[in-house]
Design a protein around this motif. Structure first.
Motif, PDB file in Angstrom:
ATOM      1  N   ASN A  14       0.610  -1.054   0.441  1.00  0.00           N
ATOM      2  CA  ASN A  14      -0.196  -0.078  -0.011  1.00  0.00           C
ATOM      3  C   ASN A  14       0.733   0.848   0.038  1.00  0.00           C
ATOM      4  O   ASN A  14       1.351   1.372   1.210  1.00  0.00           O
ATOM      5  N   TYR A  16      -0.199   4.661  -0.179  1.00  0.00           N
ATOM      6  CA  TYR A  16      -0.482   5.602   0.316  1.00  0.00           C
ATOM      7  C   TYR A  16      -0.116   5.627   1.872  1.00  0.00           C
ATOM      8  O   TYR A  16      -1.045   4.835   2.910  1.00  0.00           O
ATOM      9  N   THR A  17       0.921   6.775   2.508  1.00  0.00           N
ATOM     10  CA  THR A  17       0.996   6.814   3.941  1.00  0.00           C
ATOM     11  C   THR A  17       0.414   8.408   4.531  1.00  0.00           C
ATOM     12  O   THR A  17       1.596   8.556   5.218  1.00  0.00           O
ATOM     13  N   GLU A  18       0.563   8.608   3.548  1.00  0.00           N
ATOM     14  CA  GLU A  18       0.289   9.815   4.441  1.00  0.00           C
ATOM     15  C   GLU A  18      -1.272  10.464   3.106  1.00  0.00           C
ATOM     16  O   GLU A  18      -1.569  10.579   2.301  1.00  0.00           O
ATOM     17  N   LEU A  19      -1.568  11.398   3.953  1.00  0.00           N
ATOM     18  CA  LEU A  19      -3.184  11.943   3.533  1.00  0.00           C
ATOM     19  C   LEU A  19      -3.560  13.039   3.854  1.00  0.00           C
ATOM     20  O   LEU A  19      -2.567  13.953   4.489  1.00  0.00           O
ATOM     21  N   TRP A 414      -5.606  10.443  -0.585  1.00  0.00           N
ATOM     22  CA  TRP A 414      -4.528   9.710   0.194  1.00  0.00           C
ATOM     23  C   TRP A 414      -2.680  10.258  -0.997  1.00  0.00           C
ATOM     24  O   TRP A 414      -3.169   9.762  -2.291  1.00  0.00           O
ATOM     25  N   GLY A 417       3.710   8.638   0.578  1.00  0.00           N
ATOM     26  CA  GLY A 417       4.565   9.303   1.634  1.00  0.00           C
ATOM     27  C   GLY A 417       6.143   9.404   0.951  1.00  0.00           C
ATOM     28  O   GLY A 417       6.547  10.147   0.957  1.00  0.00           O
TER      29      GLY A 417
ATOM     30  N   LEU B 924      -1.152  13.908   7.021  1.00  0.00           N
ATOM     31  CA  LEU B 924      -0.727  12.993   8.494  1.00  0.00           C
ATOM     32  C   LEU B 924      -0.352  11.656   7.961  1.00  0.00           C
ATOM     33  O   LEU B 924      -0.747  11.518   6.558  1.00  0.00           O
ATOM     34  N   ARG B 925       0.195  12.064   8.572  1.00  0.00           N
ATOM     35  CA  ARG B 925       1.537  10.633   7.498  1.00  0.00           C
ATOM     36  C   ARG B 925       1.399   9.258   9.137  1.00  0.00           C
ATOM     37  O   ARG B 925       1.567   9.395  10.216  1.00  0.00           O
ATOM     38  N   PHE B 926       1.572   8.490   8.396  1.00  0.00           N
ATOM     39  CA  PHE B 926       1.266   7.117   8.898  1.00  0.00           C
ATOM     40  C   PHE B 926       2.177   5.738   7.958  1.00  0.00           C
ATOM     41  O   PHE B 926       2.798   5.982   7.159  1.00  0.00           O
ATOM     42  N   ASP B 927       2.312   4.997   8.941  1.00  0.00           N
ATOM     43  CA  ASP B 927       2.454   3.114   8.273  1.00  0.00           C
ATOM     44  C   ASP B 927       2.356   2.518   8.623  1.00  0.00           C
ATOM     45  O   ASP B 927       1.366   2.092   9.717  1.00  0.00           O
ATOM     46  N   TYR B 928       1.760   1.160   8.002  1.00  0.00           N
ATOM     47  CA  TYR B 928       0.995   0.539   8.223  1.00  0.00           C
ATOM     48  C   TYR B 928       2.025  -0.103   8.940  1.00  0.00           C
ATOM     49  O   TYR B 928       3.346  -1.974   7.750  1.00  0.00           O
TER      50      TYR B 928
END
Lengths: 442, 936
Positions: A14, A16-19, A414, A417, B924-928
């Motif tokens: 996936n 999409y790591t930033e939104l 989305w 990142g 908003l940054r995030f990781d899986y």
């Protein structure tokens, strides 16, 4: 008990790591339409149209003009050689008006309010430089918003979908019927057009809910009861259909108690999309891949989401994105299955109902299949959870990311990142150089 | 917190009243043998020996024309503070040095009484008998009923610590000027109102008299005037004259702002007042709510004129107006607020104040990273530009030059310029000659061997201290207004003349009981040439490390070469800067930290003279300042995988070491030298005025947060992953039923939350409704209510839905659900076996580790080759490889620590590229990544 496949929190594929959350709408956002490479418009029940920058998420314009909810939106780029390219969008609203907007200035170009009913669909025929509005009748307009011609009153329910066909024809879905119209130039003027009804196709058992053109030769329709019909675009004959799935007698292997649980809502073909080979159908909670050549479903995910799938789109990289009323967006990949002897094979028919492991049933069905055909399946590679209500639609911007709109009034962008991060670095060093704070010595 | 916070923590009484005598014992590791003669909890820094008051306070006195000098009020308004200290006596002392020109009346050649707009004077004086040292700020207020329309007042900051006064002179001066300006503005308003009333009275009286005269004329047609009629006519004439006089006064007072504005030195206090007013709210006097001086003299319609006996405007009542009556009530309260603020700001030991100022100055330079963990609101709270306007006008290079000049040249309190100007206002011929002959000699010797001079001055001052009874005016600032000098100034009291000061410098002083000696006089800013001013104020502050044992104050001789050859200097300085840059390039890693070690001891250095060779000072305004020479120096020599690495940065020991190296801030990584030079000039004029009004509250908050955090890391074995979540930008939700418990946890954890911008921390202490995605963008730490109601179910549902963006700390069941952490940074940050016991100390410990992290993030962000390919053809993978290598090998980061630095770097990037004024969309940054459930 839910049979929906889940992927968990680790989603390597996936991107999409930033939104970015884009706020502005005050009601359900139903439509997203791409204007050019980095701009898109959104519209919904609040009657406001917003123009956004897909890269930065910046709100470019807020277009006010409609007093009721927006019912249709279409981009209309002028291809006139004489003038420079202008991006227009046409919006239709429940206030029975249609407005043409200029995307560059954010101004209303023109407004038409002579409709007798709400315009439910808009189609631009770029080739002819006209656009059509479909309500209770079908009207043909030119760029300057002159009404060129219109049909007689067709139905109170109105046209629900329009699609352009070859040879100056359009197909309009009116209730259960599919009506083919032909536009023909009048003799006495270059801008004069006539519209004539050519044919009515009444093969569908229920209201046609989706209509999509596959290529110059075929188009596909889907109805509320799950019929899928592939039409020849030239002579408007039925090429193939999958319409008998809801008749349990045809499928003796389906357990009867499961069949009872079916409701029309769950078999409705919500959305269709296609690439050159396949038609992808969002039916109820599931996604089905119908191969046009083999004339059968080659892969499916019966319960792709917790509730109805509202929109699907095929990406170029064998990926498929779907969004649903359950508020999630899922990314699927169509993969070829390694042919192992005991491997379950997708069904050969359009719909198969059941709880639990679909594989077992698929396995049974597979026995009927020819051994040598390639077998596919849809693998869940990622899901995007952000909206708190139904995701109405999404717009795929390639590298720039994905825009989703929802009933929670929000639009979410989305983004990848990694890519954003390196873009920011680039901007940063540019700014440094600009400020003269850094001497770039490479 | 940059400058060795662990030690400073114990040098300060946070709550003076409480902690002074109830100081908790020092932790073992810091235990220093206490002052042997001290009793339980005695504070070695408290100078209780000589002074009769327990702590610093502010005294406002008046030289009353009826009773002489008298104290009016003290701040804090507490009898305990001043103790047995004789306020009356001290008032007499401080008022007796007010020698400013306050002549008002009928100047020769002028028909009407004339108001003088007198500048304040600033004096430092000491009374060794009382053990009191004071910064004294004289000002005059207008009073219609006072003699000459003026009432002399003074505000004094009284401390037992003379060093404090001397070292904080500039700051005190700035702050007191604000207070004075505010008071005077209010006074002008009140004075104008008073004049207006008086004019109405006079007008009314005139009408009455006129009518009476007319009636008399009518009643009496004898053709000649009775004595009565003549009297009436005289009376009428005198009233009319009085009206004209008052009208003229009113015109003068109203023209004040315009006259002042023409003066380049005018400090527009009024707009600021207007600003503050907006903050204060609407409970103020409504008439004062319009900004601008012109609106201040608004007509008061409700006044009914009285009949007054015609009399001269110059006579005075028996009862003089009080200070409150003299000043508009709004401005009066503002002034009191400001004075309270001053009292708070300068509370505590001078060591603490200086450290605070140094770290604040350093922090201000780190404009790129300081927003992350520091409370930077004070940095732009009250920019000191007001005071140093002249400095602003100059271009950056000139400022640089001046700064380096400060370290370049030894300082002289009395510089050429100041003599010139003071001579201008006090032309006493003989003295001037003496002066002229003396000064150049002085500067020459100073140039060559300033040490010698120091001794010379030293001995001199020692002598002065020995005179027991005398009041010594250690340094005075003679102000002159920008207005053309009236003849009246020629009649300045003798004390104002620089002769006394010169006698001091020339080591010729009168030793007499009770004499007042003006050790030096300085002109106020208004008289200093623009380019000269920036360096001037440090004259007093520049020697902050004067030796205690000597008991005397030492003036570091300083020369201001800029006076005569300003142009020449600029070019000279430019070449200096370049040379320095070259030096930086050549810098080797072993030398890298040396100057820093020195820096630690700097404050204790014997003579307080900066011995470092001249360094260019690059002020923070330039933004991305520190990396400049480093990058320039190091990049070209490297390519390939280690490209863009500074040699001394490769040594990760420096960066990963704890405690001592916490100073390894951005400056050092690239431009260690500027760090030193800035430290040397920290006390100079560019030091932000210590206007941390919110600091008192912030201090308390920090202490509490630190204490809570200590408790948290001791109680919860899974504190590390929780803190990791915060540092890596993953929102942490503290879930619990009990609001106070949740809030306590949130407070504890809030010190680990990086800021996303210069605004408030992204912390929400208590939420009761279900969370949405937008909340995670806004807040990185949320306290959430767990409720049994259906709404509570929704809340939990939302939590599980968005669980991929969240770490959840369940305060009730003591569980934590969050990603795994295997790094080492947090272990140092939150060691549950730490010996630190005090909240504020732990807070500073955290700050120092976070500062290290910031510096790593800064390096990572601003190393060009880590993010962009070196050549066009270079594939993306090799850049990624280089980036990871840098993080792992050069910055010494392991596992999840990389993510922390990456997140901080991302924040830095966002902050840097953000256009000013544009809010920017929160990302908003995030990781899986999978989460795990931790239990106690």
């Amino acid at each position: 008990k839910s049979s929906v496949q889940t992927i968990g929190e680790e989603q390597i594929q996936n991107p999409y790591t930033e939104l970015l959350v884009l706020k502005g709408h005050q009601d359900i956002v139903r439509f997203l339409v791409q204007i050019d490479d980095c701009r898109f418009a959104s519209a919904g029940d609040d009657g406001i149209i917003f123009l956004w920058n897909a890269q930065t998420g910046e709100k470019l314009y807020e277009l006010h003009g409609h007093t009721h909810k927006i019912t249709a939106i279409a981009p209309f780029s002028s291809s006139d050689v004489t003038e420079e390219k202008t991006d227009l969008i046409i919006t239709a609203s429940a206030d029975r008006t249609v407005i043409v907007w200029d995307c560059a200035s954010g101004r209303q170009v023109q407004k038409v309010s002579c409709f007798h009913s709400t315009v439910k669909c808009l189609t631009v025929l770029q080739r002819l430089n006209v656009w059509l509005s479909g309500g209770s009748d079908l009207c043909v307009w030119n760029r300057k918003l002159d009404l060129l011609c219109k049909t007689t009153h067709l139905t109170d329910a109105g046209i629900s979908a329009l699609v352009e066909l070859p040879k100056n024809c359009v197909a309009a879905a009116v209730g259960k019927e599919l009506i083919i119209f032909r536009l023909s130039a009048t003799n006495n003027g270059c801008e004069g057009w006539n519209i004539v009804e050519v044919k009515r196709l009444v093969d569908h058992q229920d209201n046609i809910s989706s209509l999509v053109s596959v290529n110059d030769l075929t188009f596909v329709t889907g109805s509320h009861v799950g019929e899928l019909i592939v039409w020849d675009a030239l002579d408007w004959t039925k090429q193939a259909s999958e319409s008998n799935f809801w008749d349990s007698s045809v499928h003796p292997d389906v357990q009867p108690e499961i069949k009872l649980s079916q409701s029309p809502q769950e078999t409705s073909v919500q959305h269709l999309t296609s690439d050159k080979e396949c038609v992808f159908a969002a039916v109820g909670k599931g996604i089905y891949v119908y191969n046009l050549q083999m004339k059968r479903v080659i892969a499916c995910q019966r319960t792709a989401h917790d509730s109805s799938v509202l929109h699907i789109e095929k990406l170029s990289n064998r990926q498929l994105i779907s969004c649903s009323e359950d508020g999630s967006v899922r990314i699927w990949e169509l993969r070829e299955k390694q042919q192992l002897p005991a491997e379950p094979v997708p069904t050969g028919f359009f719909n198969m109902w059941g709880f639990g492991r679909a594989n077992r049933q698929a396995n049974q069905a597979a026995k009927k299949m020819q051994e040598n055909t390639p077998v596919y399946f849809l693998e869940l590679v990622g899901d995007l959870i952000g909206h708190s209500s139904a995701v109405q639609m999404f717009l795929y911007f390639g590298e720039l990311g994905l825009a989703t709109c929802s009933a929670d009034h929000l639009i979410i962008l989305w983004k990848d990142g990694e890519r954003e991060s390196s873009l920011r670095s680039l901007t940063l060093f540019k700014k440094l150089a600009q400020n003269g704070d850094l001497q770039l010595k490479l | 917190m940059i400058s060795a916070p662990d030690v400073v923590a114990f040098t300060r009484e946070e709550e003076l009243e409480d902690d002074l005598y109830r100081e908790p014992p020092l932790p073992e590791e810091y235990s220093v043998p206490l002052f042997p003669f001290a009793g339980q909890g005695a504070n070695p820094w408290a100078k209780v020996a000589g002074s009769k008051f327990t702590r610093d306070f502010i005294l406002i006195s008046e030289f009353s024309e009826q009773v002489g000098p008298q104290p009016l009020l003290t701040i804090p308004d507490d009898a305990k503070v001043s103790g047995t200290f004789d306020l009356n006596y001290f008032s007499l002392r401080i008022m007796s040095v007010d020698y400013q020109a306050s002549f008002v009346g009928h100047p020769p050649g002028s028909a009407y009484p004339k108001l003088n707009f007198v500048e304040d004077s600033k004096v430092v004086l000491g009374d060794s008998k009382e053990g009191a040292f004071a910064y004294v700020h004289h000002l005059t207020l207008y009073d219609l009923e006072a003699r000459g329309f003026v009432r002399p007042f003074c505000m004094a900051y009284i401390s037992a610590d003379e060093h404090k006064i001397m070292q904080q002179f500039q700051e005190l001066s700035t702050e007191f000027s604000k207070a004075s300006e505010c008071l005077k503005t209010g006074n002008r308003k009140a004075f104008a109102n008073e004049l207006e009333k008086k004019l109405k009275d006079l007008d009314y009286t005139r009408t009455v008299l006129h009518n009476e005269t007319e009636q008399q004329k009518k009643a009496n047609d004898k053709g000649y005037y009775t004595t009565q009629a003549i009297e009436k006519a005289n009376e009428l004439a005198s009233v009319e004259k009085s009206i004209i006089e008052h009208q003229d006064l009113l015109r003068q007072i109203r023209s004040y702002p315009y006259r002042k504005l023409k003066d380049s030195e005018f400090h527009p206090y009024e707009p600021e007042c207007a600003l503050e007013r907006a903050d204060v709210g609407s409970d103020q006097d409504p008439t004062a709510s319009e900004p601008g001086e012109t609106h201040l003299y608004t007509h008061v319609p409700s006044y009914t004129p009285k009949l007054i006996k015609a009399k001269s405007a110059k006579c005075f009542d028996k009862k003089l107006k009080t200070l409150e009556e003299l000043c508009d009530v709004y401005f009066f309260t503002q002034t009191l607020d400001q004075l309270h603020h001053i009292e708070r700001t300068f509370r505590g030991d001078v060591c603490y104040l200086l450290t605070e100022q140094i770290s604040r100055a350093l922090l201000k330079q780190q404009s790129v990273t300081n927003f992350l963990f520091e409370d930077v609101s004070f940095l732009d709270e009250k920019p000191p530009e007001k005071q140093y306007r002249g400095c602003q006008g100059l271009d950056q290079g000139a400022v640089d030059e001046k700064c380096s000049e400060e370290s370049l040249a030894p300082k002289v309190v009395i510089s050429l310029g100041s003599y010139k100007s003071s001579v201008e206002c006090v032309p006493i011929k003989m003295e001037q000659e003496m002066e002229d002959s003396e000064e150049p000699k002085m500067s020459e010797s100073v140039m060559s061997e300033h040490q010698e001079n120091l001794d010379y001055l030293d001995a001199d001052i020692k002598g002065s201290i020995s005179s027991g009874e005398s009041i010594e005016v250690l340094g005075t600032e003679k102000s002159g207004s920008g207005l053309p000098k009236s003849e009246s100034q020629a009649s300045l009291p003798v004390m104002a003349s620089p002769q006394a000061g010169r006698s001091k410098v020339g080591s010729r002083r009168t030793v007499s009981e009770d004499s007042i000696e003006v050790l030096s006089t300085c002109p106020s800013e208004s008289l200093i040439p623009e380019d000269f001013k920036a360096s001037y104020p440090s004259a007093i502050n520049e020697e902050p490390y004067a030796d205690d044992d000597e008991g005397g104050l030492r003036f570091t001789p300083r020369l201001n070469p800029g006076v005569d050859d300003g142009q020449d200097d600029i070019s000279k300085q430019e070449s200096l800067v370049q040379v320095d840059a070259a030096c930086c390039i050549g810098k080797e890693s072993p030398n890298f930290l040396e100057p820093l070690a020195e820096l630690g001891q700097k404050p204790c250095e014997e003579d307080g003279v900066v011995r470092i060779p001249p360094q260019p000072y690059r002020p923070a305004e330039r933004g991305y300042r520190p990396a400049e020479p480093g990058l320039r120096g190091a990049f070209p020599s490297h390519d390939g995988l280690s490209g863009g690495l500074l040699p001394y940065e490769l040594d990760s020991r420096y960066l990963t070491g704890s405690g001592e190296v916490s100073k390894s801030s951005l400056d050092e990584c690239s431009d260690s030298t500027s760090y030193i030079s800035s430290a040397a000039s920290t006390c100079s004029d560019r030091t932000p005025s210590p206007a941390h009004l919110g600091c008192a509250a912030g201090e308390k908050h920090r202490k509490r947060a630190g204490q809570n955090a200590l408790r948290f890391i001791r109680q919860y074995p899974f504190a590390h992953p929780a803190i990791y979540s915060l540092l890596s930008g993953r929102t942490l939700v503290v879930l619990g039923e009990d609001e106070t418990m949740v809030k306590k946890l949130v407070t504890a954890l809030s010190i680990f939350v990086p800021n996303c911008g210069v605004y408030a921390k992204p912390v929400k202490h208590w939420v009761t409704s279900a969370l949405h995605l937008v909340d995670f963008q806004k807040w990185k730490l949320i306290g959430l209510q767990r409720a049994a109601s259906p709404a509570g179910v929704n809340v939990l549902h939302a939590l599980s839905r968005y669980s991929r963006y969240l770490s959840i700390l369940d305060a009730d069941s003591k569980t934590l659900r969050c990603p795994l952490y295997k790094g080492s940074v947090v272990a140092r940050l939150a060691d549950h076996r730490t010996q630190i016991k005090r909240g504020s100390t732990y807070y500073m410990h955290v700050q120092s580790i976070l500062t290290q992290l910031c510096s790593k993030a800064f390096l990572f962000t601003f190393c060009h080759h880590l993010h962009l390919p070196i050549s066009e053809r270079e594939p993306e993978e090799s850049v990624v490889n280089r980036r990871m290598n840098f993080l792992k090998l050069q910055l010494g980061l392991a596992n999840e620590d990389i993510k922390i630095v990456q997140y901080l770097a991302e924040l830095l990037k966002l902050h840097y590229i953000q256009e000013p004024g544009q809010g920017g969309n929160p990302l908003l940054r995030f990781d899986y990544v999978p989460s795990f459930l931790y239990k106690i």
